[in-house]
Scaffold this active site. Structure first.
Site, PDB file in Angstrom:
ATOM      1  N   SER A  74     -13.252 -25.659 -20.520  1.00  0.00           N
ATOM      2  CA  SER A  74     -13.583 -27.064 -20.751  1.00  0.00           C
ATOM      3  C   SER A  74     -13.717 -27.801 -19.416  1.00  0.00           C
ATOM      4  CB  SER A  74     -12.514 -27.688 -21.654  1.00  0.00           C
ATOM      5  OG  SER A  74     -12.916 -28.936 -22.141  1.00  0.00           O
ATOM      6  N   ASP A 195     -15.448 -25.247 -27.584  1.00  0.00           N
ATOM      7  CA  ASP A 195     -14.586 -25.579 -26.452  1.00  0.00           C
ATOM      8  C   ASP A 195     -13.589 -24.468 -26.110  1.00  0.00           C
ATOM      9  OD1 ASP A 195     -12.374 -26.817 -24.912  1.00  0.00           O
ATOM     10  OD2 ASP A 195     -13.439 -28.680 -25.307  1.00  0.00           O
TER      11      ASP A 195
END
Length: 319
Positions: A74, A195
């Site tokens: 991320s 993610d």
């Protein structure tokens, strides 16, 4: 009777040998020491302002070329990229100069089921105009950046393997894409990804599994916050709010509750998965009140400053 001195046991998450090894490489100009030194950068949305400041301090200290590999999920992947190509100051400033803005984050979009976080704005505007990413340099970097993303079908973590500049752009989108919060799963190399922080908010285990002997870890939470993370009984208030709109999404996005395994590795020098590797964890010295979706510019800027000064305080002790 004379007082019996009691030595304080060393902190297994802060082994000074890691800092010494990095400084030796910098000062000698050589990484030919038989070690494998990794940098691990955690995710956490706007909390990345802390580690952005940390990366800026590491680059200014001349330590960017001393790593053998960088791991990030991320926001951590973006920060790792900035360090590789000499853009850590931009990686630090991007959070409060460009991302703390409703064009990037706007909670009101949840009401219409639009992504709260606009990755389009990040990738097609911020990383093109105010903070252009030098994709070709990143692709050619001799130090590998291991971008962790989560497979959408089974929620397991994987390292993406970009083969072109276009792949790198997709990889960054993939490692940051939480459905409804930041867009749909991203397809790359025949599989769909979301993610990386969903599966590995702090991909330190990967660094150990790859044979790292020394690992520097950038964490976006204070020690006090870290101590409470593994036993957090319920999702945070914002995560519960998201769950009311999209059942299960808030719990998936609440990375604080998923850091337990990584924290166990950091705290236990004898953990079998560490394989004897040495670890030094850098965390913010103080809390600026930053959450994953914070857009208060002054607080986000303060977080960046805290990360920067926290690293310099550690380096000062070794000068």
């Amino acid at each position: 009777m004379p007082a019996v001195s009691q030595s304080i046991p060393p902190d297994p998450s802060r082994d000074d040998d890691v800092i010494s090894a990095l400084l030796h490489r910098r000062d000698s100009g050589s990484c030919e020491d038989g070690l494998r030194i990794a940098l691990v950068v955690g995710g956490g949305g706007m909390r990345g302002a802390y580690s952005g400041g940390m990366a800026h301090a590491l680059e200014q200290a001349g330590l960017a070329p001393t790593f053998d590999a960088i791991y990030g999920s991320s926001a951590g992947a973006f920060i790792g990229a900035g360090l590789l190509i000499g853009m850590s100051e931009g990686s630090s400033r991007i959070f409060f100069e460009d991302m703390a803005d409703p064009k990037f984050i706007d909670l009101r979009r949840l009401r219409t089921r639009r992504p709260v976080v606009s990755l389009d704005h990040l990738l097609d505007h911020i990383l093109v105009h105010p903070k252009p990413m030098r994709w070709t340099e990143l692709h050619a970097s001799p130090i590998p950046l291991h971008i962790v993303a989560t497979a959408a079908d089974d929620l397991t973590g994987h390292v993406l393997r970009p083969q072109s500049v276009d792949d790198w752009k997709l990889a960054f989108r993939a490692t940051s894409s939480i459905p409804f919060l930041a867009g749909r799963p991203v397809e790359l190399h025949g599989r769909k990804w979301i993610d990386g922080a969903v599966s590995e908010p702090l991909p330190v285990a990967r660094a150990f599994d790859d044979g790292s002997t020394h690992v520097l870890v950038l964490v976006n939470r204070t020690p006090e916050d870290l101590r409470g993370a593994p036993s957090e009984p319920t999702p945070s208030r914002w995560a519960r709010g998201v769950d009311r709109l999209v059942p299960g999404l808030g719990a998936m996005a609440d990375e604080r509750r998923r850091m337990g395994p990584a924290l166990a590795l950091l705290r236990d020098a004898d953990h079998p998965r560490r394989g004897g590797a040495k670890v030094f964890t850098l965390w913010p010295d103080t809390d600026a009140g930053i959450k994953g979706l914070t857009t208060h510019r002054a607080r986000v800027e303060r977080a960046s400053q805290i990360g920067y000064s926290s690293v310099n305080a550690v380096l000062d002790r070794h000068r």
